[in-house]
Motif scaffolding. Sequence first.
Motif, short mmCIF file in Angstrom:
data_model
loop_
_atom_site.label_atom_id
_atom_site.label_comp_id
_atom_site.label_asym_id
_atom_site.label_seq_id
_atom_site.Cartn_x
_atom_site.Cartn_y
_atom_site.Cartn_z
N LEU A 207 9.10 -20.14 -29.77
CA LEU A 207 8.74 -20.61 -31.09
C LEU A 207 9.57 -21.76 -31.73
N PRO A 213 3.38 -27.29 -29.48
CA PRO A 213 2.64 -26.05 -29.24
C PRO A 213 2.07 -25.73 -27.94
N SER A 214 1.65 -26.88 -27.01
CA SER A 214 1.02 -26.62 -25.81
C SER A 214 2.03 -26.22 -24.72
N ARG A 216 4.36 -23.70 -25.57
CA ARG A 216 4.74 -22.53 -25.96
C ARG A 216 4.21 -21.26 -24.95
N GLY A 221 1.94 -18.66 -29.19
CA GLY A 221 0.77 -19.25 -29.44
C GLY A 221 -0.31 -18.68 -30.13
N LYS A 224 0.31 -18.50 -33.88
CA LYS A 224 -0.34 -19.72 -34.77
C LYS A 224 -1.86 -19.32 -34.63
#
Length: 268
Positions: A207, A213-214, A216, A221, A224
Motif C-alpha cells: 500500500l 493501484p494496479s 498492488r 486492493g 480500496k
Amino acid sequence: MTRHLTRLSLLVAAASVLVPFYAIVAASLRPQDELSPGLGWPSDPQWHNYADAWTTGGFAELMRSSLIIACGVVPIALILATLAGYGLSTMRLAAKGPIFALLMLGLALPYEAIVIPLYYDLKTVGLLNTYWAVILPLIGAFMPFGVFWMRNHFESLPPELTEAAAMDGASSGQILRKILLPTARPALTTLGLLYFMWAWNQFLLALILIQDPSMRTAPSGLGKFIQAYGRNIPLLSAGTVIVIVPVVILYLFFQRHFVKGILQGAVK
C-alpha cells in the motif's frame, strides 16, 4: 474424560474457522441491496456477484501482482534461508551465536517500524513503485523465521550423515545437495507455503511502497474496494472470497506436506 475434552476442543477450533468462512460465502450470494445478510444459505444464490466484484474491483490485475510478488519472494527466500540454516547448523563459525541471535531479533521487528525508512531508501535507489520495492523487503523480513526453521531442521538430522559424507571426500556443497536437501523436502514445502501465504497477504508494504493501484497486492486492493463499496456487503464478501480462495486451494493441495513439515521436528 480427557479424550472427550480433546474432541470438543478440536470441534470448537474447527467451528471457529469454518463458520466465519461459511458466513462470508453465504453473504456473497445474497442480493446486493441486502444490507444485513444472515447466516442462512440464500434461496436464490446470486453467483453474478463474483463476476461483478472481479470486474469492478480489478482483481485480475491485483491477483497477478500478488502472484508476481509471491513468486519473486518464495524461491529467493527459500534459497537464502536454506544456505544460512545449513551454515549455522553444520559449519564451525566463530560468530555463529551472535549471528543467530541478531537474526532472531528480526522476529520482533514490526513492519510499521521500518516502512518509512524503507520508503525513502527505495526512493533513493529508484525502486519505489516497482515490484522489487515489496519483494526485497519481504525477503529480508522473512529471513529470521526461515533461518530459524531450516537451522532447526538440519540440527535435527543425525550428525553421522554429514560426517560420513565428509570422510568420503564430499564438499560442503555436495553434502547439502546430495545428503541434506533430499531429507528437507517437507520442511522446505512447509516454509515455501508459509512464505507464499505471507507474501500473498501482504498489505502495508504494498500500500505504501507501490503507488500504482494496479500493481498492488490483492489484499491492499481489497482495502480500496472496501472504501468504494462499503455498504454493499454481498459484493464485499465476494471480493474477500476471491482474495482468499487461492491460498485455501494451495493449502489444501499441499496439506499433507504442510502437516508433515510441522510435525517433523517433534517426531524426530
